[in-house]
Structures are given as structure tokens and as C-alpha cells.
Design an enzyme around this catalytic site. Structure first.
Site, PDB file in Angstrom:
ATOM      1  N   SER A  72       0.839  -1.192   0.000  1.00 54.14           N
ATOM      2  CA  SER A  72       0.000   0.000   0.000  1.00 54.14           C
ATOM      3  C   SER A  72       0.873   1.239   0.000  1.00 54.14           C
ATOM      4  O   SER A  72       1.982   1.224   0.533  1.00 54.14           O
ATOM      5  CB  SER A  72      -0.917   0.003   1.234  1.00 54.14           C
ATOM      6  OG  SER A  72      -1.785   1.119   1.209  1.00 54.14           O
ATOM      7  N   ASP A  73       0.358   2.287  -0.602  1.00 54.90           N
ATOM      8  CA  ASP A  73       1.077   3.552  -0.583  1.00 54.90           C
ATOM      9  C   ASP A  73       0.067   4.688  -0.556  1.00 54.90           C
ATOM     10  O   ASP A  73      -1.034   4.577  -1.098  1.00 54.90           O
ATOM     11  CB  ASP A  73       1.980   3.699  -1.808  1.00 54.90           C
ATOM     12  CG  ASP A  73       2.951   4.850  -1.638  1.00 54.90           C
ATOM     13  OD1 ASP A  73       3.925   4.686  -0.881  1.00 54.90           O
ATOM     14  OD2 ASP A  73       2.722   5.920  -2.232  1.00 54.90           O
ATOM     15  N   GLN A  74       0.467   5.760   0.094  1.00 55.80           N
ATOM     16  CA  GLN A  74      -0.394   6.940   0.192  1.00 55.80           C
ATOM     17  C   GLN A  74       0.381   8.172  -0.251  1.00 55.80           C
ATOM     18  O   GLN A  74       1.525   8.371   0.150  1.00 55.80           O
ATOM     19  CB  GLN A  74      -0.878   7.131   1.622  1.00 55.80           C
ATOM     20  CG  GLN A  74      -1.847   8.287   1.784  1.00 55.80           C
ATOM     21  CD  GLN A  74      -2.357   8.373   3.206  1.00 55.80           C
ATOM     22  OE1 GLN A  74      -1.647   8.824   4.083  1.00 55.80           O
ATOM     23  NE2 GLN A  74      -3.585   7.924   3.428  1.00 55.80           N
TER      24      GLN A  74
END
Length: 198
Positions: A72-74
Site C-alpha cells: 500500500s502507498d499513500q
């Protein structure tokens, strides 16, 4: 197949993401992904988040045979400008000053890499959360940064803590997305992979 019977690997060193994923199951292994998180020239914030989520999952795949790997990345986006993790208090104060009275869009992407078969299968999702900052005075910003020290958080705040006081409102389909892992999307991807969450 039930989630309890799956080898679930989180491709992250983030304690926030691990704590979120442990809401679904306590059986989570976390492996650090070795990925270059630099933005490519002209890359849109949403595309950056999607690319890095997939890259993180792929980076640990070699250590997770037969597992389900979640990357996941934000990316925090202020009018097309990416706001990264500040790293120090001066940068955090500057980021929050730039966000004062503005809308910041958080793009949170997830890649579920299913390594249980002969050929890896990737399932992906993305969440968009809009954060409406109230006007912030310099002394408020300084007090907030000194108290909560959000130096490892994109956008320089922790919405699950005192940072919630910085906002007028949040618009999102998933309340966990802003913390760093959209669990509604994760549950959907697990179901698509044939894994029962409940």
C-alpha cells in the site's frame, strides 16, 4: 478459504498499516519492501500511489512464496504538489502552513498479490480522501507538531490522534484510508481472491 488459514504478508514497515490490518486478523507478517519511492517526472499523484503499492508488494514476493502480499502507498496531493513525510519539525510546520484553509487530496492505493498459485495474480484498488483544513495559526501549528511529532506521516498529521483538530471536515468512502490502509478495499480484494474475511 478463510483469512485465518492464509499466510498474510504486509509489505510495509508502517506500524499504522500493520495495526489496521490486524483488525482483520492477528496473523500478519510484515516484511520491509526495498523500493525506490521517488516520483517520476510528470507522474500524477494517484499514479504514483498505485505504482508504489504494486512495487512494494512485488519487492517482498521473493520472501513470501504461497502467501497473499499486501502493498500500500499513500500520496498527499496539494494542488498537484506531493507532500511527503516531513522528517523534521521545520518541514512539518511548513507543510501544515501550506495546507491551512486548503483541501488536500490523499490517494491511497492497495495491491494484493496472490502468490498461492503457479502464476502470481494482482488485485488492485485505490481510495481518494479529501481533507478540508481549517485556517491554522502559526502558533497552533507549532504546538501541534511539538505535541504529536507527525514526522513520519504524509501531510504532517495523524488523523487518528490530535491531528483531527486541524480539519473542518473529511470526505471519504473509507474511514481507514486516511490512516494509510483502506480496509474496505482490502476486504473487497481478499474476497476477489477467494478469501473469506468474516
Amino acid at each position: 478459504m478463510k483469512l485465518a488459514d492464509v499466510d498474510l504478508v504486509l509489505a510495509s514497515t508502517s506500524r499504522y498499516r500493520r495495526e489496521l490490518l490486524q483488525r482483520l486478523t492477528p496473523r500478519v507478517r510484515a516484511l520491509p519492501p526495498e523500493t525506490d519511492e521517488a516520483r517520476r517526472p510528470g507522474e500524477a499523484p494517484a499514479a504514483l500511489a498505485r505504482r508504489l503499492a504494486a512495487a512494494k508488494a512485488q519487492a517482498v514476493a521473493g520472501q513470501a512464496a504461497g502467501a497473499l502480499v499486501i502493498g500500500s502507498d499513500q500520496v498527499a496531493d496539494r494542488d498537484g504538489r506531493v507532500l511527503g513525510k516531513p522528517g523534521d519539525e521545520a518541514t512539518a510546520r511548513a507543510q501544515l502552513a501550506a495546507c491551512s484553509g486548503a483541501v488536500v487530496v490523499f490517494h491511497t492505493a492497495v495491491c494484493l498479490l496472490d502468490l498461492r498459485g503457479d502464476v502470481p495474480v494482482a488485485y488492485t484498488a485505490a481510495d481518494l480522501t479529501e481533507v478540508f483544513f481549517r485556517p491554522l495559526a502559526a502558533d497552533e501549528i507549532a504546538r501541534y507538531v511539538a505535541r504529536e511529532r507527525p514526522l513520519d506521516c504524509a501531510g504532517s498529521f495523524k488523523c487518528e490522534g490530535l491531528g483531527i483538530g486541524l480539519f473542518e471536515r473529511i470526505a471519504s468512502d473509507d474511514p481507514t484510508a486516511l490512516v494509510g490502509l483502506p480496509l474496505i478495499a482490502v476486504c473487497r480484494l481478499l474476497r476477489e481472491a477467494g478469501v473469506e474475511v468474516l
